[in-house]
Write a protein that holds these residues in place. Structure first.
Motif, short mmCIF file in Angstrom:
data_model
loop_
_atom_site.label_atom_id
_atom_site.label_comp_id
_atom_site.label_asym_id
_atom_site.label_seq_id
_atom_site.Cartn_x
_atom_site.Cartn_y
_atom_site.Cartn_z
N ASP A 259 0.70 -1.15 -0.09
CA ASP A 259 0.16 0.01 -0.04
C ASP A 259 1.05 1.17 0.17
N LYS A 260 0.63 1.83 -1.12
CA LYS A 260 1.77 3.23 -1.33
C LYS A 260 0.99 4.36 -0.24
N ASN A 261 0.01 4.26 0.38
CA ASN A 261 -0.68 5.26 1.22
C ASN A 261 -0.39 4.87 2.66
N PHE A 262 0.19 3.72 2.89
CA PHE A 262 0.48 3.21 4.40
C PHE A 262 1.05 4.34 5.08
N GLY A 263 2.19 4.88 4.88
CA GLY A 263 2.64 5.97 5.77
C GLY A 263 1.79 7.27 5.90
N ALA A 264 1.40 7.56 4.78
CA ALA A 264 0.53 8.96 5.02
C ALA A 264 -0.88 8.32 5.89
N GLU A 265 -1.54 7.20 5.57
CA GLU A 265 -2.33 6.76 6.53
C GLU A 265 -2.12 6.73 8.05
N ILE A 266 -1.07 6.14 8.44
CA ILE A 266 -0.62 6.23 9.74
C ILE A 266 -0.61 7.63 10.39
N ARG A 267 0.02 8.34 9.45
CA ARG A 267 0.40 9.79 9.93
C ARG A 267 -1.13 10.66 10.20
N GLU A 268 -1.95 10.23 9.23
CA GLU A 268 -3.15 10.98 9.34
C GLU A 268 -4.02 10.56 10.50
N SER A 269 -3.72 9.10 10.62
CA SER A 269 -4.62 8.66 11.79
C SER A 269 -4.31 8.93 13.04
N LEU A 270 -2.98 9.74 13.42
CA LEU A 270 -2.72 10.16 14.75
C LEU A 270 -2.67 11.62 14.83
N THR A 271 -3.35 12.42 13.71
CA THR A 271 -3.28 13.67 13.60
C THR A 271 -4.91 14.14 14.25
N PRO A 272 -4.77 14.92 15.32
CA PRO A 272 -6.21 15.12 15.97
C PRO A 272 -7.08 15.91 15.01
N ALA A 273 -8.45 15.33 15.08
CA ALA A 273 -9.64 15.70 14.18
C ALA A 273 -10.13 16.85 15.00
N GLU A 274 -10.04 16.93 16.25
CA GLU A 274 -10.53 18.23 17.06
C GLU A 274 -9.17 18.72 17.69
N ILE A 275 -8.84 20.15 17.23
CA ILE A 275 -8.02 20.88 17.85
C ILE A 275 -8.35 21.20 19.40
N ALA A 276 -9.35 21.60 19.62
CA ALA A 276 -10.00 22.02 20.80
C ALA A 276 -10.06 21.04 21.89
N PRO A 277 -9.58 21.13 23.01
CA PRO A 277 -9.81 20.18 24.06
C PRO A 277 -11.18 19.79 24.19
N LEU A 278 -11.62 18.43 24.72
CA LEU A 278 -12.92 18.08 25.02
C LEU A 278 -13.03 18.27 26.47
#
Length: 244
Positions: free
Chosen positions: A210-229
């Protein structure tokens, strides 16, 4: 050779094969009561898979891995896990018991099945997370490991509760600790190790193809919500409630 992988009737074939296999191993088990106890969860699990097969059909790979695990468990249920005669089998074939090769002092068939619980079932669990919870990237590998560890812990609690309720020789046969005070911890560790290896293998395959493997890993670890909950989200909900 891999035609079964794309055969839509493969799950039904596996079901028929397993029912025949389980029926054969159900003939004259070492301890009938223990056999029934060991197979109670198996029966519930199979019924669950059958009932959900139309609305949520797993992949043929997942069903095959489940089939292999249940076949191993069926052997343990027939003999009771502490008495599976693998040493006699290897002595007949190779001339010496397996335990002598590694210096084992106990029957380790239960350890093998706990390891295989993690190694074989982590992939179907991953498929579940990806299709239902839409887990991606890092979380598609971590969550199956985490849930495998949780299931392993839950099984040990069920085993403990059943042993306390039943007592006597049946409890000893069902738990199969063989005098090891750390039996539960070792079983959970092996299940976790199996799941970890399984997910590492799957990740390695995906990394290779999967050529997108690295990008998918990085994206999954990027917060979807910047503001705290937490209290911030609670404040927003309270303000929204007042505005109504």
């Amino acid at each position: 050779m891999l035609r079964w992988l794309f055969n839509p009737r493969w799950p039904l074939t596996l079901l028929i094969l397993f029912l025949m296999y389980a029926a054969a191993w159900g003939i004259h088990p070492v301890d009938r009561k223990d056999w029934m106890l060991e197979n109670a969860l198996t029966a519930i699990f199979i019924v669950f898979l059958i009932l959900t097969s139309r609305r949520f059909r797993l992949s043929n790979i997942s069903y095959t891995l489940i089939f292999i695990f249940l076949c191993l468990h069926t052997i343990g249920a027939h003999y009771t896990y502490s008495l599976v005669p693998y040493n006699e089998w290897t002595k007949r074939i190779f001339g010496s018991p397996l335990n002598d090769w590694f210096g084992f002092k106990r029957n380790h068939f239960d350890r093998l099945v706990h390891f295989c619980f993690g190694f074989l079932l982590a992939y179907p669990i991953r498929e579940l997370f990806m299709r239902v919870a839409r887990a991606r990237g890092f979380w598609s590998y971590y969550l199956p490991l985490d849930l495998t560890m949780s299931f392993s812990m839950l099984y040990e609690l069920i085993e403990w509760g059943a042993a306390v309720a039943l007592g006597g020789n049946l409890a000893l046969a069902y738990v199969g600790a063989q005098g090891d005070v750390w039996d539960a911890q070792k079983d959970m560790s092996l299940a976790s190790l199996g799941a970890l290896i399984s997910m590492c293998v799957v990740a390695s395959i995906n990394w290779k193809f999967d050529k997108n493997f690295g990008a998918e890993i990085r994206e999954s670890l990027t917060p979807a919500e910047i503001a705290p909950l937490g209290e911030q989200k609670l404040k927003e909900l309270m303000q929204e409630q007042r505005g109504r």
